[in-house]
Write a protein that holds these residues in place. Structure first.
Motif, PDB file in Angstrom:
ATOM      1  N   PHE A 136       0.836  -1.208   0.000  1.00 50.17           N
ATOM      2  CA  PHE A 136       0.000   0.000   0.000  1.00 50.17           C
ATOM      3  C   PHE A 136       0.869   1.256   0.000  1.00 50.17           C
ATOM      4  CE2 PHE A 136      -2.246   3.337   2.355  1.00 50.17           C
ATOM      5  CZ  PHE A 136      -3.357   3.501   1.538  1.00 50.17           C
ATOM      6  N   ASP A 137       1.913   1.255   0.822  1.00 49.64           N
ATOM      7  CA  ASP A 137       2.808   2.414   0.879  1.00 49.64           C
ATOM      8  C   ASP A 137       3.515   2.633  -0.466  1.00 49.64           C
ATOM      9  OD1 ASP A 137       2.126   2.980   3.477  1.00 49.64           O
ATOM     10  OD2 ASP A 137       3.867   1.965   4.367  1.00 49.64           O
ATOM     11  N   ARG A 138       3.880   1.557  -1.144  1.00 42.82           N
ATOM     12  CA  ARG A 138       4.506   1.709  -2.464  1.00 42.82           C
ATOM     13  C   ARG A 138       3.514   2.268  -3.483  1.00 42.82           C
ATOM     14  NH1 ARG A 138       6.939  -2.960  -0.737  1.00 42.82           N
ATOM     15  NH2 ARG A 138       5.404  -4.285  -1.750  1.00 42.82           N
ATOM     16  N   MET A 139       2.221   1.881  -3.384  1.00 40.24           N
ATOM     17  CA  MET A 139       1.222   2.377  -4.339  1.00 40.24           C
ATOM     18  C   MET A 139       0.824   3.823  -4.070  1.00 40.24           C
ATOM     19  SD  MET A 139      -1.394  -0.712  -5.202  1.00 40.24           S
ATOM     20  CE  MET A 139      -1.726  -1.372  -3.607  1.00 40.24           C
ATOM     21  N   THR A 140       0.896   4.280  -2.850  1.00 42.47           N
ATOM     22  CA  THR A 140       0.465   5.638  -2.513  1.00 42.47           C
ATOM     23  C   THR A 140       1.616   6.570  -2.210  1.00 42.47           C
ATOM     24  OG1 THR A 140       0.197   5.018  -0.205  1.00 42.47           O
ATOM     25  CG2 THR A 140      -1.743   4.855  -1.616  1.00 42.47           C
ATOM     26  N   ALA A 144       4.959   7.048  -6.912  1.00 41.99           N
ATOM     27  CA  ALA A 144       3.865   6.582  -7.757  1.00 41.99           C
ATOM     28  C   ALA A 144       2.833   7.683  -8.015  1.00 41.99           C
ATOM     29  CB  ALA A 144       3.190   5.379  -7.113  1.00 41.99           C
ATOM     30  N   VAL A 145       2.626   8.593  -7.082  1.00 40.91           N
ATOM     31  CA  VAL A 145       1.574   9.608  -7.199  1.00 40.91           C
ATOM     32  C   VAL A 145       2.007  10.754  -8.117  1.00 40.91           C
ATOM     33  CG1 VAL A 145       0.263  11.329  -5.886  1.00 40.91           C
ATOM     34  CG2 VAL A 145       0.552   9.034  -4.985  1.00 40.91           C
ATOM     35  N   MET A 146       3.238  11.210  -8.053  1.00 37.20           N
ATOM     36  CA  MET A 146       3.692  12.371  -8.821  1.00 37.20           C
ATOM     37  C   MET A 146       3.599  12.129 -10.340  1.00 37.20           C
ATOM     38  SD  MET A 146       4.147  14.612  -6.606  1.00 37.20           S
ATOM     39  CE  MET A 146       5.103  15.931  -7.250  1.00 37.20           C
ATOM     40  N   PRO A 147       4.058  11.016 -10.877  1.00 39.20           N
ATOM     41  CA  PRO A 147       3.907  10.805 -12.320  1.00 39.20           C
ATOM     42  C   PRO A 147       2.443  10.687 -12.748  1.00 39.20           C
ATOM     43  CG  PRO A 147       5.560   9.329 -11.456  1.00 39.20           C
ATOM     44  CD  PRO A 147       4.935  10.016 -10.291  1.00 39.20           C
ATOM     45  N   ALA A 148       1.600  10.062 -11.902  1.00 38.23           N
ATOM     46  CA  ALA A 148       0.184   9.950 -12.261  1.00 38.23           C
ATOM     47  C   ALA A 148      -0.483  11.314 -12.249  1.00 38.23           C
ATOM     48  CB  ALA A 148      -0.514   9.001 -11.294  1.00 38.23           C
ATOM     49  N   ALA A 149      -0.100  12.201 -11.363  1.00 35.32           N
ATOM     50  CA  ALA A 149      -0.657  13.565 -11.312  1.00 35.32           C
ATOM     51  C   ALA A 149      -0.208  14.370 -12.529  1.00 35.32           C
ATOM     52  CB  ALA A 149      -0.225  14.253 -10.026  1.00 35.32           C
ATOM     53  N   ARG A 151       0.442  13.174 -15.493  1.00 38.78           N
ATOM     54  CA  ARG A 151      -0.297  12.674 -16.638  1.00 38.78           C
ATOM     55  C   ARG A 151      -1.701  13.243 -16.689  1.00 38.78           C
ATOM     56  NH1 ARG A 151       0.925   6.446 -15.978  1.00 38.78           N
ATOM     57  NH2 ARG A 151       0.757   7.259 -13.913  1.00 38.78           N
ATOM     58  N   LEU A 152      -2.252  13.557 -15.561  1.00 43.16           N
ATOM     59  CA  LEU A 152      -3.596  14.143 -15.498  1.00 43.16           C
ATOM     60  C   LEU A 152      -3.568  15.649 -15.794  1.00 43.16           C
ATOM     61  CD1 LEU A 152      -5.079  12.328 -12.373  1.00 43.16           C
ATOM     62  CD2 LEU A 152      -5.701  11.968 -14.754  1.00 43.16           C
ATOM     63  N   GLY A 153      -2.419  16.242 -15.861  1.00 43.60           N
ATOM     64  CA  GLY A 153      -2.309  17.656 -16.167  1.00 43.60           C
ATOM     65  C   GLY A 153      -2.145  18.528 -14.940  1.00 43.60           C
ATOM     66  N   LEU A 154      -1.905  17.983 -13.842  1.00 44.62           N
ATOM     67  CA  LEU A 154      -1.671  18.763 -12.625  1.00 44.62           C
ATOM     68  C   LEU A 154      -0.240  19.252 -12.621  1.00 44.62           C
ATOM     69  CD1 LEU A 154      -3.474  16.509  -9.997  1.00 44.62           C
ATOM     70  CD2 LEU A 154      -4.334  18.598 -11.004  1.00 44.62           C
ATOM     71  N   GLU A 155      -0.062  20.485 -12.175  1.00 44.38           N
ATOM     72  CA  GLU A 155       1.285  21.055 -12.108  1.00 44.38           C
ATOM     73  C   GLU A 155       1.725  21.141 -10.658  1.00 44.38           C
ATOM     74  OE1 GLU A 155       1.282  24.792 -14.024  1.00 44.38           O
ATOM     75  OE2 GLU A 155       0.585  23.949 -15.915  1.00 44.38           O
TER      76      GLU A 155
END
Length: 167
Positions: A136-140, A144-149, A151-155
């Motif tokens: 869970f810690d590796r997934m959150t 893991a969170v910064m690249p997914a953000a 890709r969504l267009g968050l800066e």
């Protein structure tokens, strides 16, 4: 200051023996009376021997007369009256204790086995919990969170949203 004492005479000498109560004195008198009975029997036998009348078998084996029976000696307990019953009760009690001891031993061994199985299960569950928490810690985590953000267009930045005012 030294004091002078008068010399004690032999007649006024205090007794070194302890004073006994009247109850003790009567019990001692009874004891001496009981102790004298065999002597009285011996003296009777000696008198018969002197007079030429030797004692017979009845005189030698005769039991001395006893006094009145007390209330306690008249009471006979059921267990004292039958020794086999007393032995049976003791054997039954010993068997019950032995059975209880053996049962307790087996119950203790069974409880120990249950406790050891529960400890092994607890250890297995603890290791599973740690493994899942790590996943869970590796997934959150930030990796893991910064690249997914992105890709969504968050800066990434420190600016926060507009302030909200409540009326």
């Amino acid at each position: 200051m030294p004091t002078a004492t008068a010399p004690r005479s032999k007649t006024t000498r205090p007794s070194s023996r302890k004073k006994t109560s009247s109850r003790k004195a009567t019990s001692r008198a009874k004891q001496t009376k009981a102790a004298r009975k065999p002597q009285a029997t011996r003296s009777v036998l000696k008198q018969k021997a002197r007079s030429g009348n030797l004692p017979g078998w009845g005189d030698l084996g005769a039991k001395p007369k006893r006094g009145k029976k007390t209330r306690a000696s008249r009471r006979v307990k059921a267990l004292d009256a039958t020794p086999s019953l007393k032995l049976g009760v003791l054997v039954l009690f010993a068997c019950a204790l032995l059975t209880a001891f053996v049962g307790h031993t087996f119950a203790t061994q069974a409880t120990l086995a249950e406790v050891q199985a529960a400890q092994a299960e607890n250890e297995r569950l603890r290791l599973t919990n740690q493994r899942l928490r790590g996943a869970f810690d590796r997934m959150t985590g930030p990796e893991a969170v910064m690249p997914a953000a992105a890709r969504l267009g968050l800066e990434e930045g420190i600016a926060y949203g507009p302030a909200l005012t409540l009326d």
